[in-house]
Design an enzyme around this catalytic site. Sequence first.
Site, mmCIF file in Angstrom:
data_model
loop_
_atom_site.group_PDB
_atom_site.id
_atom_site.type_symbol
_atom_site.label_atom_id
_atom_site.label_comp_id
_atom_site.label_asym_id
_atom_site.label_seq_id
_atom_site.Cartn_x
_atom_site.Cartn_y
_atom_site.Cartn_z
ATOM 1 N N GLU A 1 32.614 -21.260 15.343
ATOM 2 C CA GLU A 1 33.270 -20.188 16.087
ATOM 3 C C GLU A 1 33.298 -20.409 17.598
ATOM 4 O OE1 GLU A 1 34.882 -17.581 15.164
ATOM 5 O OE2 GLU A 1 34.435 -17.287 13.041
ATOM 6 N N SER B 1 -8.950 17.940 -17.067
ATOM 7 C CA SER B 1 -10.397 17.764 -16.844
ATOM 8 C C SER B 1 -10.726 16.924 -15.616
ATOM 9 C CB SER B 1 -11.027 17.104 -18.081
ATOM 10 O OG SER B 1 -10.884 17.921 -19.217
#
Length: 702
Positions: free
Chosen positions: A87, A347
């Site tokens: 690029e 419990s």
Amino acid sequence: MRRRSLAAGLAAGLLAAGAAAAGLVAATAHFVAALPPLPAPAAPSAVVLDKDGRLLRAFTTADGRWRLTTTPAEVDPRYLAMLVGYEDRRFRDHAGADPQALARAALQALGAGHIVSGGSTLTMQAVRLTEGRRERTVSRKLTEIAAALKLERTAGKDAILARYLTLAPFGGNLEGVRAAALAWFGREPARLTVAEAALLVALPQAPESRRPDRFPAAARAARNRVLERVAALGIISAEEAREAAEEPVPATRRDFPLLAAHAAAAAVAARPDLSVHRLTIDATLQESLESLLSGRVPRLGPRVSGALLVVENATGRILADIGSAGLFEDDRAGHVDMTTALRSPGSTLKPFIYGLAFEAGLAHPETLLEDRPTAFGNYSPRNFDSTFQGTVTARQALQMSLNVPAVALLEAVGPARLSARLGEAGAVLKLPRDAAPNLAIGLGGVGVRLVDLAALYAGLARGGLVPDLVIDAAAPAPGPAAAPRRILAPVAAWYVADILSGTPPPDNGRAGRIAFKTGTSYGYRDGWAIGFDGHYTVAVWVGRPDGAAVPGLVARASAAPILFEAFARLGERRAPLPRAPAEALIATTATLPPPLRGFGAAAEGPAVAASQQRRMRFVFPPDGARVALEDGSGRRQPLAFRLEGSSGALTLFVDGRPVSLTGHEAGGAAADGSVAVAGRGFVRLTAVDDAGDADSVTVFVE
């Protein structure tokens, strides 16, 4: 002719742009500084990371985009080399615009009759992506050049690259190379193949027409052009380019990571102003345990879900947080975070009843208790299997989770005291219709959250000190002035942990590796299993989020196997349970002090019966008193006491452990003395004389 004329106009425009760029590059710093500032980039996606920076979950932006902030350091260096080479080869040298590239683009357009390349630098592309404009006109090009020069003066090259890497389009709602790598390849961009890197270079030029899931031929052709170019530049070898060109392009988009979904959503909701959130979660462990839960829970029945937490005992850090067995499973209400839902604990509160009884000197692990049909007013508890075991030790009663002994001890300790101690330790309790605590809370008659049970059990592993659970990795550590929350005295906590380490394991577990407790709520609605070793606490819940019963849901067969498998997946990070503290009383039932040999109906002998008549009693301090132990100079004094009715030698227990007395004098029916007490908080004093007579008081020392 018209086409040639148009091309000539475009070429002239690009040449003019090139000339303008050259002029602007040479302009004075004053002129560039006077240009209007570039707008801030669009807000990125919120991301949630684990303790090591691994992505747990990302969220789309307000406009529905996956836009993940990315820096050059987070990207494969070869991809960066290919991007710059393809690029903008002079990216590191130019000042924002490249006159040579613009001139080359103009000549290409003049020869081809249309724009072949725009001559834009990566800086100019970053400007265009920031402003969100796509038009390709001469005036727009000049504006981009000016803005690029400004950006180069105010940001470094890496910051400009980061802007491009975050904003570049990659098809659909994907923006930025990190989002693209995750969506197309299922991995972070830090490590890419040559073919993958080339595709990511090619896609932003035409993100929609090159989407590999829709236009695979176009995507492949564009990728291969990139491979040819970068090979010609020497960035990769010709052989690498040939091999990469043979690879297929991805046919579908992949899902983004979605670990610790509920915890991640809660973190973002708590701080919506942040774009990066870091949790204490261990992503590898989280992923493993999510797989475990999602594999196990469906076997328990339709509409059943599950939740699981892993806590590091020493720090309180949450290493795994699973709120449901499947986020998108609507029939299991997967969106509901069951780690914070109030449910009946069955419990699982029994260990704290026993711990308070040990702390108060009412019982010892080897104290005999009766498990027989017993009525407590209008309340007649029964065991889960409707049988009774007769006379058992406290150790056996807790390991077998017997109900009558637990309720008998709770009656002696006091439901309000249990509720208050749990609340002081940080647990959120919800009583039915906000009623006062009663004996039913010992067997599940209260709402509790999984996250609170995890903290309470981590407290047992830490000698009674409950940690503040932490999931935000950025949260400051508690300061030295922060008062610790204590659920039990150290000796009582160790007694409980020692008992729970002997609980028979499920079929997939080995005995003695962890201390654990299960709980099944009334009506088979909730199954719990919470366990700990010297390093971790793991808490598991299974059930239906809507509270409906699940026939046959028994915690030992449903939640406990998940608990033991979770510990197995912790691997080598395990640690043994703590050793007994020096003050612990290691004894058999027969060698215990007479008042501790039996409790209630199991008490034996005239000495014990006499002690229950409380002929000896504390005159000072009175039960429930607050006592200040610091004198005017700030020095801490021992806790003084006075007893009446004692006989002979005296043994004093502080929170269940025998202690040495200071200045003890016994004379006739009275005894005076003092005992050193460390820290502040509730203290239980129990005195036992030679005749087996005993009395206890609980005071708050300051």
